[in-house]
Design a protein around this motif. Structure first.
Motif, PDB file in Angstrom:
ATOM      1  N   TYR A  36       4.631  -4.673  -3.451  1.00 50.96           N
ATOM      2  CA  TYR A  36       4.152  -3.356  -2.330  1.00 50.96           C
ATOM      3  C   TYR A  36       2.748  -3.771  -1.578  1.00 50.96           C
ATOM      4  O   TYR A  36       2.822  -3.515  -0.252  1.00 50.96           O
ATOM      5  CB  TYR A  36       4.271  -2.124  -3.251  1.00 50.96           C
ATOM      6  CG  TYR A  36       3.690  -0.996  -2.488  1.00 50.96           C
ATOM      7  CD1 TYR A  36       4.528  -0.450  -1.688  1.00 50.96           C
ATOM      8  CD2 TYR A  36       2.317  -0.583  -2.520  1.00 50.96           C
ATOM      9  CE1 TYR A  36       4.307   0.593  -0.912  1.00 50.96           C
ATOM     10  CE2 TYR A  36       2.011   0.418  -1.763  1.00 50.96           C
ATOM     11  CZ  TYR A  36       3.048   1.159  -0.932  1.00 50.96           C
ATOM     12  OH  TYR A  36       2.668   2.251  -0.104  1.00 50.96           O
ATOM     13  N   ALA A  39       3.221  -6.482   1.261  1.00 51.50           N
ATOM     14  CA  ALA A  39       4.162  -5.727   2.212  1.00 51.50           C
ATOM     15  C   ALA A  39       3.395  -4.846   3.167  1.00 51.50           C
ATOM     16  O   ALA A  39       3.532  -4.573   4.306  1.00 51.50           O
ATOM     17  CB  ALA A  39       5.379  -5.320   1.558  1.00 51.50           C
ATOM     18  N   ALA A  40       2.618  -3.956   2.347  1.00 51.67           N
ATOM     19  CA  ALA A  40       1.830  -2.856   2.961  1.00 51.67           C
ATOM     20  C   ALA A  40       0.533  -3.319   3.859  1.00 51.67           C
ATOM     21  O   ALA A  40       0.493  -2.659   4.864  1.00 51.67           O
ATOM     22  CB  ALA A  40       1.696  -1.783   2.285  1.00 51.67           C
ATOM     23  N   ASP A 122      11.115  -3.045  -0.176  1.00 48.03           N
ATOM     24  CA  ASP A 122       9.822  -3.818   0.030  1.00 48.03           C
ATOM     25  C   ASP A 122       9.978  -5.135   0.803  1.00 48.03           C
ATOM     26  O   ASP A 122       9.302  -5.652   1.596  1.00 48.03           O
ATOM     27  CB  ASP A 122       9.000  -3.913  -1.121  1.00 48.03           C
ATOM     28  CG  ASP A 122       8.423  -2.707  -1.734  1.00 48.03           C
ATOM     29  OD1 ASP A 122       8.262  -1.840  -0.876  1.00 48.03           O
ATOM     30  OD2 ASP A 122       7.946  -2.733  -2.850  1.00 48.03           O
ATOM     31  N   ARG A 124      11.706  -6.003   3.496  1.00 51.08           N
ATOM     32  CA  ARG A 124      11.648  -5.989   4.899  1.00 51.08           C
ATOM     33  C   ARG A 124       9.874  -6.242   5.303  1.00 51.08           C
ATOM     34  O   ARG A 124       9.825  -7.087   6.307  1.00 51.08           O
ATOM     35  CB  ARG A 124      12.332  -4.846   5.693  1.00 51.08           C
ATOM     36  CG  ARG A 124      11.849  -4.696   7.222  1.00 51.08           C
ATOM     37  CD  ARG A 124      12.223  -3.508   7.749  1.00 51.08           C
ATOM     38  NE  ARG A 124      11.834  -3.191   8.951  1.00 51.08           N
ATOM     39  CZ  ARG A 124      12.504  -2.630  10.199  1.00 51.08           C
ATOM     40  NH1 ARG A 124      13.737  -1.980   9.844  1.00 51.08           N
ATOM     41  NH2 ARG A 124      11.926  -2.640  11.233  1.00 51.08           N
ATOM     42  N   ASP A 125       9.427  -5.436   4.640  1.00 50.52           N
ATOM     43  CA  ASP A 125       7.826  -5.275   5.067  1.00 50.52           C
ATOM     44  C   ASP A 125       7.186  -6.521   4.874  1.00 50.52           C
ATOM     45  O   ASP A 125       6.058  -7.086   5.281  1.00 50.52           O
ATOM     46  CB  ASP A 125       7.221  -4.036   4.562  1.00 50.52           C
ATOM     47  CG  ASP A 125       7.462  -2.822   5.444  1.00 50.52           C
ATOM     48  OD1 ASP A 125       8.175  -2.996   6.428  1.00 50.52           O
ATOM     49  OD2 ASP A 125       7.452  -1.727   4.922  1.00 50.52           O
ATOM     50  N   SER A 128       8.121  -9.241   7.325  1.00 50.25           N
ATOM     51  CA  SER A 128       7.436  -9.345   8.548  1.00 50.25           C
ATOM     52  C   SER A 128       5.896  -9.315   8.359  1.00 50.25           C
ATOM     53  O   SER A 128       5.406 -10.027   9.348  1.00 50.25           O
ATOM     54  CB  SER A 128       7.697  -7.845   9.196  1.00 50.25           C
ATOM     55  OG  SER A 128       7.232  -6.803   8.367  1.00 50.25           O
ATOM     56  N   ARG A 129       5.335  -8.714   7.510  1.00 51.66           N
ATOM     57  CA  ARG A 129       3.945  -9.212   7.189  1.00 51.66           C
ATOM     58  C   ARG A 129       3.542 -10.659   7.131  1.00 51.66           C
ATOM     59  O   ARG A 129       2.716 -11.104   7.776  1.00 51.66           O
ATOM     60  CB  ARG A 129       3.219  -8.374   5.904  1.00 51.66           C
ATOM     61  CG  ARG A 129       3.224  -6.918   6.621  1.00 51.66           C
ATOM     62  CD  ARG A 129       1.686  -6.601   6.957  1.00 51.66           C
ATOM     63  NE  ARG A 129       1.490  -5.216   6.947  1.00 51.66           N
ATOM     64  CZ  ARG A 129       0.309  -4.845   7.255  1.00 51.66           C
ATOM     65  NH1 ARG A 129      -0.553  -5.430   7.844  1.00 51.66           N
ATOM     66  NH2 ARG A 129       0.136  -3.341   7.393  1.00 51.66           N
ATOM     67  N   ASN A 180      17.335  -6.894  11.243  1.00 54.48           N
ATOM     68  CA  ASN A 180      16.496  -5.781  11.547  1.00 54.48           C
ATOM     69  C   ASN A 180      17.132  -4.518  11.548  1.00 54.48           C
ATOM     70  O   ASN A 180      16.492  -3.293  11.398  1.00 54.48           O
ATOM     71  CB  ASN A 180      15.996  -6.174  12.913  1.00 54.48           C
ATOM     72  CG  ASN A 180      14.820  -5.337  13.495  1.00 54.48           C
ATOM     73  OD1 ASN A 180      13.652  -5.118  12.950  1.00 54.48           O
ATOM     74  ND2 ASN A 180      15.178  -4.720  14.424  1.00 54.48           N
ATOM     75  N   PRO A 185      13.377   1.707   6.542  1.00 61.73           N
ATOM     76  CA  PRO A 185      12.503   2.012   5.725  1.00 61.73           C
ATOM     77  C   PRO A 185      12.854   3.139   4.849  1.00 61.73           C
ATOM     78  O   PRO A 185      13.922   3.764   4.824  1.00 61.73           O
ATOM     79  CB  PRO A 185      11.378   2.434   6.459  1.00 61.73           C
ATOM     80  CG  PRO A 185      11.877   3.114   7.960  1.00 61.73           C
ATOM     81  CD  PRO A 185      13.185   2.079   7.911  1.00 61.73           C
TER      82      PRO A 185
END
Length: 242
Positions: A36, A39-40, A122, A124-125, A128-129, A180, A185
């Protein structure tokens, strides 16, 4: 343990005594909290103290279980890959099933990918991160997760393009578009319900998946299996009257 979908900084007091059944062990708790955090906040923005607080464990457990922050990140990636393996196996089987029409297989694959993201919000993020940070981590992410996932769908998407069901110039572009579109979310059902209260929260993700399928797939006359035609009824033979 603080849930990974709770606001940052929200830390529950650690209960005394032995861990209860609903509390994961230290390693699993760290993996959840770290996934998490990465990802965040990205690799640099995620700090060990906040991760261990969220996991409700002592900071020295990172060193005990993983050794370093970089090794903790790599363990998070390995956990995501392990979680994705059953879905990739199902997708590969669907893609290669000769008993289903091409359109049906494409539809089923998109639905299965959507179900994976719903179960693992979690991912996806995280992708992408980390995909946009250092080249080394992006390369690991690509080789261990993205490329294997793409290879399970590449031939199917290419067949869809050739048949005119998929309107894309390359299967990789369609792969990126599908992932995508279906990786909404966690707050998506609530936000959609606020825009359109007539869409029930429990139905939001299923209806979004159906919308994605209807928007991205264009069935042709020969791409969908025609309904079976019942055999004509025959009248029993009768002996001619004497």
């Amino acid at each position: 343990m603080a849930r990974i979908d709770e606001p940052a900084g929200c830390v529950r007091k650690r209960p005394r005594g032995r861990p209860t059944r609903d509390r994961p062990d230290g390693r699993q708790g760290l993996l959840r909290a770290a996934t998490y955090a990465f990802a965040a906040h990205g690799f640099d923005g995620a700090d060990i103290r906040s991760i261990t607080l969220a996991a409700d464990v002592s900071p020295n457990l990172v060193r005990v279980h993983f050794g370093s922050k970089a090794e903790l990140w790599e363990a998070c990636l390995d956990a995501i890959v392990a979680a994705a393996q059953p879905t990739m196996a199902e997708v590969a089987a669907l893609a290669a099933d000769p008993g289903q029409p091409l359109y049906d297989r494409l539809r089923a694959v998109i639905g299965r990918v959507a179900a994976f993201y719903a179960a693992h919000p979690d991912v996806r993020d995280f992708v992408s991160r980390q995909g946009s940070e250092t080249p080394e981590r992006a390369a690991l992410l690509t080789e261990r997760l993205l490329r294997p996932a793409y290879e399970t769908t590449r031939a199917l998407f290419a067949a869809g393009i050739a048949a005119g069901i998929v309107r894309s110039s390359h299967p990789a572009l369609f792969f990126a578009l599908v992932n995508n579109a279906v990786s909404q979310p966690p707050a998506f059902p609530t936000l959609l319900n606020r825009l359109a209260p007539e869409i029930d929260l429990a139905e939001a993700r299923a209806r979004m998946t159906e919308t994605v399928i209807a928007s991205l797939l264009h069935p042709t006359h020969n791409s969908v299996r025609a309904p079976a035609t019942p055999a004509p009824k025959t009248r029993p033979n009768r002996c001619p009257a004497s």
